[in-house]
Design a protein around this motif. Structure first.
Motif, PDB file in Angstrom:
ATOM      1  N   ALA A  69     -15.865  -7.315 -17.217  1.00  0.00           N
ATOM      2  CA  ALA A  69     -15.086  -8.455 -16.729  1.00  0.00           C
ATOM      3  C   ALA A  69     -14.214  -8.107 -15.526  1.00  0.00           C
ATOM      4  O   ALA A  69     -13.840  -8.997 -14.761  1.00  0.00           O
ATOM      5  N   ILE A  70     -13.876  -6.849 -15.331  1.00  0.00           N
ATOM      6  CA  ILE A  70     -12.993  -6.455 -14.235  1.00  0.00           C
ATOM      7  C   ILE A  70     -13.829  -6.120 -13.003  1.00  0.00           C
ATOM      8  O   ILE A  70     -14.734  -5.288 -13.061  1.00  0.00           O
ATOM      9  N   ALA A  71     -13.508  -6.782 -11.884  1.00  0.00           N
ATOM     10  CA  ALA A  71     -14.239  -6.554 -10.641  1.00  0.00           C
ATOM     11  C   ALA A  71     -13.771  -5.259  -9.983  1.00  0.00           C
ATOM     12  O   ALA A  71     -12.600  -4.876 -10.079  1.00  0.00           O
ATOM     13  N   ASP A  72     -14.686  -4.588  -9.328  1.00  0.00           N
ATOM     14  CA  ASP A  72     -14.360  -3.354  -8.614  1.00  0.00           C
ATOM     15  C   ASP A  72     -13.585  -3.677  -7.336  1.00  0.00           C
ATOM     16  O   ASP A  72     -13.849  -4.681  -6.663  1.00  0.00           O
ATOM     17  N   LYS A  73     -12.641  -2.831  -6.998  1.00  0.00           N
ATOM     18  CA  LYS A  73     -11.865  -3.023  -5.781  1.00  0.00           C
ATOM     19  C   LYS A  73     -12.679  -2.627  -4.557  1.00  0.00           C
ATOM     20  O   LYS A  73     -13.455  -1.678  -4.600  1.00  0.00           O
ATOM     21  N   SER A  74     -12.461  -3.358  -3.480  1.00  0.00           N
ATOM     22  CA  SER A  74     -13.128  -3.026  -2.229  1.00  0.00           C
ATOM     23  C   SER A  74     -12.422  -1.850  -1.557  1.00  0.00           C
ATOM     24  O   SER A  74     -11.313  -1.453  -1.937  1.00  0.00           O
ATOM     25  N   CYS A  75     -13.063  -1.298  -0.562  1.00  0.00           N
ATOM     26  CA  CYS A  75     -12.474  -0.173   0.180  1.00  0.00           C
ATOM     27  C   CYS A  75     -11.174  -0.599   0.852  1.00  0.00           C
ATOM     28  O   CYS A  75     -10.208   0.175   0.900  1.00  0.00           O
ATOM     29  N   TRP A  76     -11.143  -1.825   1.368  1.00  0.00           N
ATOM     30  CA  TRP A  76      -9.929  -2.324   1.999  1.00  0.00           C
ATOM     31  C   TRP A  76      -8.783  -2.396   0.995  1.00  0.00           C
ATOM     32  O   TRP A  76      -7.666  -1.948   1.264  1.00  0.00           O
ATOM     33  N   GLU A  77      -9.063  -2.949  -0.165  1.00  0.00           N
ATOM     34  CA  GLU A  77      -8.020  -3.124  -1.173  1.00  0.00           C
ATOM     35  C   GLU A  77      -7.581  -1.799  -1.775  1.00  0.00           C
ATOM     36  O   GLU A  77      -6.430  -1.635  -2.169  1.00  0.00           O
ATOM     37  N   LYS A  78      -8.494  -0.840  -1.826  1.00  0.00           N
ATOM     38  CA  LYS A  78      -8.214   0.424  -2.494  1.00  0.00           C
ATOM     39  C   LYS A  78      -7.534   1.424  -1.570  1.00  0.00           C
ATOM     40  O   LYS A  78      -6.629   2.162  -2.007  1.00  0.00           O
ATOM     41  N   ILE A 131      -7.446   1.096   2.550  1.00  0.00           N
ATOM     42  CA  ILE A 131      -6.980   0.701   3.881  1.00  0.00           C
ATOM     43  C   ILE A 131      -5.685  -0.097   3.803  1.00  0.00           C
ATOM     44  O   ILE A 131      -4.706   0.214   4.494  1.00  0.00           O
ATOM     45  N   GLU A 132      -5.666  -1.139   2.973  1.00  0.00           N
ATOM     46  CA  GLU A 132      -4.471  -1.978   2.893  1.00  0.00           C
ATOM     47  C   GLU A 132      -3.236  -1.198   2.427  1.00  0.00           C
ATOM     48  O   GLU A 132      -2.170  -1.306   3.061  1.00  0.00           O
ATOM     49  N   PRO A 133      -3.301  -0.414   1.332  1.00  0.00           N
ATOM     50  CA  PRO A 133      -2.092   0.341   0.932  1.00  0.00           C
ATOM     51  C   PRO A 133      -1.591   1.289   2.016  1.00  0.00           C
ATOM     52  O   PRO A 133      -0.368   1.400   2.228  1.00  0.00           O
ATOM     53  N   THR A 134      -2.514   1.953   2.701  1.00  0.00           N
ATOM     54  CA  THR A 134      -2.099   2.878   3.757  1.00  0.00           C
ATOM     55  C   THR A 134      -1.445   2.135   4.914  1.00  0.00           C
ATOM     56  O   THR A 134      -0.391   2.535   5.429  1.00  0.00           O
ATOM     57  N   PHE A 135      -2.065   1.039   5.337  1.00  0.00           N
ATOM     58  CA  PHE A 135      -1.526   0.252   6.450  1.00  0.00           C
ATOM     59  C   PHE A 135      -0.153  -0.320   6.095  1.00  0.00           C
ATOM     60  O   PHE A 135       0.795  -0.251   6.902  1.00  0.00           O
ATOM     61  N   VAL A 136      -0.030  -0.878   4.897  1.00  0.00           N
ATOM     62  CA  VAL A 136       1.246  -1.472   4.481  1.00  0.00           C
ATOM     63  C   VAL A 136       2.330  -0.401   4.395  1.00  0.00           C
ATOM     64  O   VAL A 136       3.476  -0.630   4.795  1.00  0.00           O
ATOM     65  N   PHE A 137       1.987   0.778   3.898  1.00  0.00           N
ATOM     66  CA  PHE A 137       2.982   1.847   3.784  1.00  0.00           C
ATOM     67  C   PHE A 137       3.470   2.289   5.165  1.00  0.00           C
ATOM     68  O   PHE A 137       4.668   2.523   5.362  1.00  0.00           O
ATOM     69  N   LEU A 138       2.555   2.398   6.128  1.00  0.00           N
ATOM     70  CA  LEU A 138       2.954   2.804   7.475  1.00  0.00           C
ATOM     71  C   LEU A 138       3.859   1.756   8.119  1.00  0.00           C
ATOM     72  O   LEU A 138       4.885   2.089   8.733  1.00  0.00           O
ATOM     73  N   VAL A 139       3.496   0.475   7.977  1.00  0.00           N
ATOM     74  CA  VAL A 139       4.338  -0.589   8.537  1.00  0.00           C
ATOM     75  C   VAL A 139       5.691  -0.617   7.839  1.00  0.00           C
ATOM     76  O   VAL A 139       6.743  -0.745   8.479  1.00  0.00           O
ATOM     77  N   ALA A 140       5.674  -0.493   6.515  1.00  0.00           N
ATOM     78  CA  ALA A 140       6.931  -0.505   5.758  1.00  0.00           C
ATOM     79  C   ALA A 140       7.831   0.658   6.159  1.00  0.00           C
ATOM     80  O   ALA A 140       9.060   0.494   6.277  1.00  0.00           O
ATOM     81  N   SER A 141       7.246   1.810   6.391  1.00  0.00           N
ATOM     82  CA  SER A 141       8.042   2.974   6.796  1.00  0.00           C
ATOM     83  C   SER A 141       8.689   2.745   8.158  1.00  0.00           C
ATOM     84  O   SER A 141       9.878   3.051   8.362  1.00  0.00           O
ATOM     85  N   ALA A 142       7.916   2.206   9.117  1.00  0.00           N
ATOM     86  CA  ALA A 142       8.466   1.943  10.451  1.00  0.00           C
ATOM     87  C   ALA A 142       9.582   0.901  10.392  1.00  0.00           C
ATOM     88  O   ALA A 142      10.636   1.054  11.034  1.00  0.00           O
ATOM     89  N   VAL A 143       9.368  -0.158   9.608  1.00  0.00           N
ATOM     90  CA  VAL A 143      10.387  -1.202   9.470  1.00  0.00           C
ATOM     91  C   VAL A 143      11.632  -0.640   8.792  1.00  0.00           C
ATOM     92  O   VAL A 143      12.773  -0.929   9.199  1.00  0.00           O
ATOM     93  N   ALA A 144      11.436   0.169   7.762  1.00  0.00           N
ATOM     94  CA  ALA A 144      12.577   0.739   7.035  1.00  0.00           C
ATOM     95  C   ALA A 144      13.388   1.679   7.921  1.00  0.00           C
ATOM     96  O   ALA A 144      14.627   1.688   7.868  1.00  0.00           O
ATOM     97  N   VAL A 145      12.719   2.454   8.744  1.00  0.00           N
ATOM     98  CA  VAL A 145      13.434   3.349   9.664  1.00  0.00           C
ATOM     99  C   VAL A 145      14.255   2.538  10.662  1.00  0.00           C
ATOM    100  O   VAL A 145      15.426   2.859  10.947  1.00  0.00           O
ATOM    101  N   GLY A 146      13.669   1.448  11.188  1.00  0.00           N
ATOM    102  CA  GLY A 146      14.408   0.599  12.121  1.00  0.00           C
ATOM    103  C   GLY A 146      15.632  -0.031  11.475  1.00  0.00           C
ATOM    104  O   GLY A 146      16.725  -0.044  12.059  1.00  0.00           O
ATOM    105  N   GLY A 147      15.480  -0.539  10.249  1.00  0.00           N
ATOM    106  CA  GLY A 147      16.623  -1.117   9.551  1.00  0.00           C
ATOM    107  C   GLY A 147      17.684  -0.073   9.238  1.00  0.00           C
ATOM    108  O   GLY A 147      18.898  -0.348   9.346  1.00  0.00           O
ATOM    109  N   GLY A 148      17.256   1.119   8.847  1.00  0.00           N
ATOM    110  CA  GLY A 148      18.217   2.181   8.573  1.00  0.00           C
ATOM    111  C   GLY A 148      19.015   2.557   9.803  1.00  0.00           C
ATOM    112  O   GLY A 148      20.238   2.804   9.736  1.00  0.00           O
TER     113      GLY A 148
END
Length: 720
Positions: A480-489, A491-508
């Motif tokens: 019943a559980i669908a397999d995650k795509s490469c993007w979801e597994k 690419i997306e977490p890596t991209f979001v983490f990099l953007v979040a890190s840059a934004v967090a550094v700017g806010g800090g």
């Protein structure tokens, strides 16, 4: 007489058939696809012939019900409406299946011939909201086995929001289409913008002790958002407010007004979401201070320092009043209002940074907590149920018969878990010196035994029941559980983490600089010198950065966590209500200009700013805008996160679906006892399924490669 032709249906429809046979009443849900060209014919077939071909049709909508009375000679329809809470939506399956089997084994006569032998009554009703109800009562004495025995069949077809389409309406013109679109847009604007704002204002008027400080704190952000289109600072605005307004184009004037209104509303929402959460967590941490004093003290200290930074920023926003009013009056009034705004904003900033730092701490620690890992695994499975199996699971979550059986099993497991917990407590207490006399102990034990015997089984929480049904569904349907795509597994977490890190550094960096500027401002008050002449201003850039590092760390944590959680929050909110999600995103897009304005002022500062070596926003280059935009993105993520948490709360009482369960699981954690109960329930289901597999090897005419699904009776351990 055949049933009259059903009118055309524009929206989803659902049908319920109730069959009376003797004293037994059976009901079955049957969903008709309105897009199918044979949908109406299938409805007619169900009413006249009692077809059971679509027994496994997925239930995609809430069923309706009819309360029936069998009074030997007549059948009465007492009421129609939504099924009341606790009412079984599927009853007497055994009698219904037996009746269907007996009819399926007997060749049905032609419809015309059958109609001659049946007494049939048809009735069509239409409610004010456009819902159509078709009733068809068929008395078939020829089907009975005895002389005066027969079957009275009542078919009820309910089509929600059905609309009779006349030939003139089918040829709808552009004018009617535009009028309908305008009506929908006006309704969405009222429900998702005007109504929330109006209700928020009414709520604030009723509670001024809380609303006034929150409004003052939110107004400081609104001032910065208002100044963002012009690029002016609060001090420059105070020198010539009229010239500031007249110097802008009409577009920038409109943008300033929208920015200020959006920021005021969004930050008010942020306070509603954050302050109660902060109070609960602070009280909890104070009670558990002895368990982890260093961690709790560090979080509170960092939040207090960040609160001071927020107070400095709010004081700066109201500093324009001193120069705008002028003279001694301006200094007194402006200083007083700026001080009140600073204190209010300090409390608000403490609340947001306290929660942000705790969320980062929990995000790190939950990776090493067995219970939290199991909770997150269940949440991830809920979000990745295959689309073709989701309707089947949602139907199982509202099947009252199955739910009642699950509750009984959960109650037994919960009683065992509670008993073991009490025994562990007794064992721990036994190791301590007892204050009771040996003679009184037997009486106490006897009273405890009597209380346990009289205890009523505890009712499991709704989320526990739903997760138990979900676990059983996974055991019965391992695919019943669908397999995650490469993007979801990956690419997306890596991209979001990099953007979040840059934004967090700017806010800090921004909050680091603002804390240093606040310290320099306090020094200028004491020493009666300008900011450029203070000792803080003369420190090296590295020293200034070190002074503001700790106060800025909480902002770094808040921005990092908010940006990392934002994509999933948007997906959850969009699935629940796309219109409200779009309006929240647009509103936050205007409101985040407050931090854009603050970061622009920091970037242009060459006196106090520890990071003055970075490109200045006043240069107008694309590179110089990266730093202010990063701050705006951080504010957008923080505000949107709070907005989605308020607007997209799980409603498990009204909507028992996988999506609502995932919303609850994303915002709350299951307790240790709840997780232990679910573990034992799943193990029980797993053992019963494993015990039923050997029997499949000896069955003939079956595919032995697939495990045979156990009956509900088997899952109950043979109990009827």
């Amino acid at each position: 007489m055949s049933p009259p032709r059903s009118p055309r249906t524009l929206n989803s429809s659902s049908a319920i058939r109730h069959t009376l046979s003797g004293d037994s009443v059976s009901s079955r849900n049957n969903l008709l696809d309105p897009e199918s060209p044979t949908a109406i014919e299938r409805t007619r077939s169900t009413q006249t012939q009692g077809s059971t071909d679509d027994q496994n049709s997925p239930l995609l909508g809430e069923p309706r019900y009819a309360r029936l009375h069998d009074s030997s000679s007549s059948t009465k329809l007492e009421g129609l409406g939504d099924a009341p809470e606790g009412m079984d939506r599927q009853a007497s399956n055994n009698s219904s299946n037996n009746d269907a089997d007996s009819r399926s084994n007997t060749p049905s006569p032609e419809p015309d011939a059958e109609a001659k032998r049946n007494n049939q009554l048809n009735l069509d009703l239409t409610t004010q909201d456009g819902t159509e109800i078709h009733l068809s009562v068929v008395d078939s004495p020829q089907r009975g086995k005895g002389k005066n025995q027969g079957v009275s069949e009542l078919s009820v077809t309910i089509k929600k929001n059905a609309v009779n389409v006349s030939p003139s309406e089918e040829k709808q013109g552009w004018g009617s289409w535009l009028a309908g679109g305008a009506k929908k847009a006006a309704s969405a604007t009222y429900n998702h913008l005007l109504k929330p704002i109006g209700s928020g204002i009414a709520r604030r008027v009723k509670n001024p002790k809380v609303s006034v400080p929150v409004f003052i704190s939110a107004s400081s952000s609104a001032i910065f958002a208002m100044l963002a289109p012009s690029g002016k600072s609060a001090a420059q605005f105070g020198e010539d407010p009229k010239g500031w307004w007249n110097g802008m184009s009409n577009w920038r004037k409109s943008q300033s007004v929208v920015n200020a209104a959006s920021s005021l509303h969004v930050n008010d929402h942020l306070a509603i979401d954050t302050i109660p959460d902060t109070a609960r967590n602070a009280v909890k941490d104070i009670k558990n201070f002895a368990n982890s004093p260093v961690r709790i003290a560090a979080i509170m200290l960092l939040a207090l320092l960040a609160g001071m930074t927020g107070g400095f920023i709010a004081y700066e926003s109201y500093s324009f009043l001193s120069s705008a009013i002028g003279g001694l009056t301006g200094q007194i009034v402006g200083g007083a209002l700026a001080g009140v705004a600073g204190v209010s904003s300090a409390v608000m900033t403490f609340a947001t940074r306290y929660i942000g730092t705790k969320n980062l701490d929990l995000l790190i620690r939950r990776r090493y907590d067995k219970d939290k890992v199991e909770h997150d695994k269940l949440l991830d499975d809920l979000r990745h149920v295959k689309e073709d199996l989701a309707p089947q699971l949602n139907e199982q979550l509202i099947d009252q018969e199955k739910i009642q059986q699950t509750i009984e099993q959960l109650q037994a497991i919960m009683a065992d878990v509670e008993k073991e917990n009490n025994e562990n407590k007794d064992n721990n207490n036994a190791s301590k010196p007892s204050t009771e006399t040996p003679l009184a102990q037997p009486l106490l034990d006897k009273d405890k035994q009597i209380d346990e015997e009289k205890a009523v089984p505890k009712q499991p929480d709704t989320i526990v029941v739903m997760m138990a049904e979900f676990m059983q569904f996974l055991e019965e349907n391992p695919e019943a559980i669908a397999d995650k795509s490469c993007w979801e597994k990956y690419i997306e977490p890596t991209f979001v983490f990099l953007v979040a890190s840059a934004v967090a550094v700017g806010g800090g960096m921004t909050f680091d600089s603002k804390f240093v500027q606040g310290i320099a401002t306090m020094e200028s008050w004491i020493t009666k010198v300008s900011l450029a002449e203070t000792a803080v201003a003369g420190l090296p850039a590295a020293a200034k950065g070190a002074i503001g590092f700790l106060p800025s760390f909480t902002s770094f944590a808040l921005y990092l966590v908010s940006v990392m959680q934002l994509p999933q929050l948007i997906r959850d909110a969009w699935k629940k209500n796309p219109t409200a999600t779009a309006s929240t995103l647009v509103e936050n897009g205007f409101a985040c200009n407050s931090m854009l304005s603050v970061a622009t002022g920091v970037s242009n500062d060459t006196v106090i700013n520890p990071f003055h070596f970075l490109p200045h926003a006043s240069d107008g280059t694309a590179v110089s805008q990266i730093y202010p935009i990063a701050n705006a993105m951080g504010a957008f993520a923080v505000n949107a996160r709070s907005g989605f948490r308020l607007d997209c709360k799980a409603d498990l009482d009204e909507h028992k679906t996988t999506h609502e369960a995932s919303l609850w699981m994303a915002r709350n954690d299951l307790t240790k006892d709840q997780l232990e109960t679910l573990r034992r329930y799943r193990q029980k289901i797993h053992d019963q399924l494993a015990a039923s597999k050997p029997a499949a090897k000896f069955s003939e005419g079956q595919d032995n490669s697939l495990p045979r699904q156990p009956s509900r009776l088997a899952l109950q351990g043979g109990r009827r």
